[in-house]
Scaffold this active site. Structure first.
Site, PDB file in Angstrom:
ATOM      1  N   ILE A   1       5.780   4.499   1.214  1.00 46.24           N
ATOM      2  CA  ILE A   1       6.320   5.781   1.672  1.00 46.24           C
ATOM      3  C   ILE A   1       7.148   5.582   2.941  1.00 46.24           C
ATOM      4  O   ILE A   1       8.247   6.127   3.069  1.00 46.24           O
ATOM      5  CB  ILE A   1       5.192   6.801   1.913  1.00 46.24           C
ATOM      6  CG1 ILE A   1       4.494   7.154   0.604  1.00 46.24           C
ATOM      7  CG2 ILE A   1       5.706   8.053   2.609  1.00 46.24           C
ATOM      8  CD1 ILE A   1       5.370   7.817  -0.441  1.00 46.24           C
TER       9      ILE A   1
ATOM     10  N   CYS B   1       0.839  -1.204   0.000  1.00 47.14           N
ATOM     11  CA  CYS B   1       0.000   0.000   0.000  1.00 47.14           C
ATOM     12  C   CYS B   1       0.875   1.255   0.000  1.00 47.14           C
ATOM     13  O   CYS B   1       2.070   1.209   0.299  1.00 47.14           O
ATOM     14  CB  CYS B   1      -0.964  -0.009   1.176  1.00 47.14           C
ATOM     15  SG  CYS B   1      -0.224   0.354   2.771  1.00 47.14           S
ATOM     16  N   HIS B   2       0.272   2.376  -0.312  1.00 46.04           N
ATOM     17  CA  HIS B   2       0.988   3.641  -0.413  1.00 46.04           C
ATOM     18  C   HIS B   2       1.710   3.985   0.885  1.00 46.04           C
ATOM     19  O   HIS B   2       2.880   4.375   0.875  1.00 46.04           O
ATOM     20  CB  HIS B   2       0.020   4.755  -0.806  1.00 46.04           C
ATOM     21  CG  HIS B   2       0.686   6.047  -1.107  1.00 46.04           C
ATOM     22  ND1 HIS B   2       0.547   7.148  -0.309  1.00 46.04           N
ATOM     23  CD2 HIS B   2       1.513   6.415  -2.119  1.00 46.04           C
ATOM     24  CE1 HIS B   2       1.260   8.146  -0.823  1.00 46.04           C
ATOM     25  NE2 HIS B   2       1.851   7.726  -1.911  1.00 46.04           N
ATOM     26  N   ALA B   3       1.041   3.823   2.016  1.00 44.21           N
ATOM     27  CA  ALA B   3       1.662   4.152   3.312  1.00 44.21           C
ATOM     28  C   ALA B   3       2.893   3.289   3.566  1.00 44.21           C
ATOM     29  O   ALA B   3       3.919   3.785   4.043  1.00 44.21           O
ATOM     30  CB  ALA B   3       0.648   3.973   4.443  1.00 44.21           C
TER      31      ALA B   3
END
Length: 68
Positions: free
Chosen positions: A25, A20-22
């Site tokens: 990052i 996922c994006h989180a």
């Protein structure tokens, strides 16, 4: 949310998985991340002091912020 993520000591989300994006990052910023908790936004409040163990996928509340 990326500017806030840059300042975070760790990232915790209700939803998401390894890609996922989180999670991506957090990996790029080198901060611990626990995703997919399902209850983080209801169990944790602004100002709570927490300990995040990304290896085990656990979050421990160290001190509650009683002003909320």
């Amino acid at each position: 949310y990326v500017p806030a993520m840059q300042k975070a000591a760790a990232i915790v989300t209700n939803d998401g998985g390894l890609s996922c994006h989180a999670a991506i990052i957090a990996r790029e910023f080198g901060v611990p991340c626990v995703v997919g908790t399902e209850i983080a936004t209801t169990a944790l409040k602004n100002g709570d002091l927490i300990q995040v163990d990304a290896t085990r996928g656990t979050i421990k509340i160290i001190k509650r912020n009683n002003t909320n």
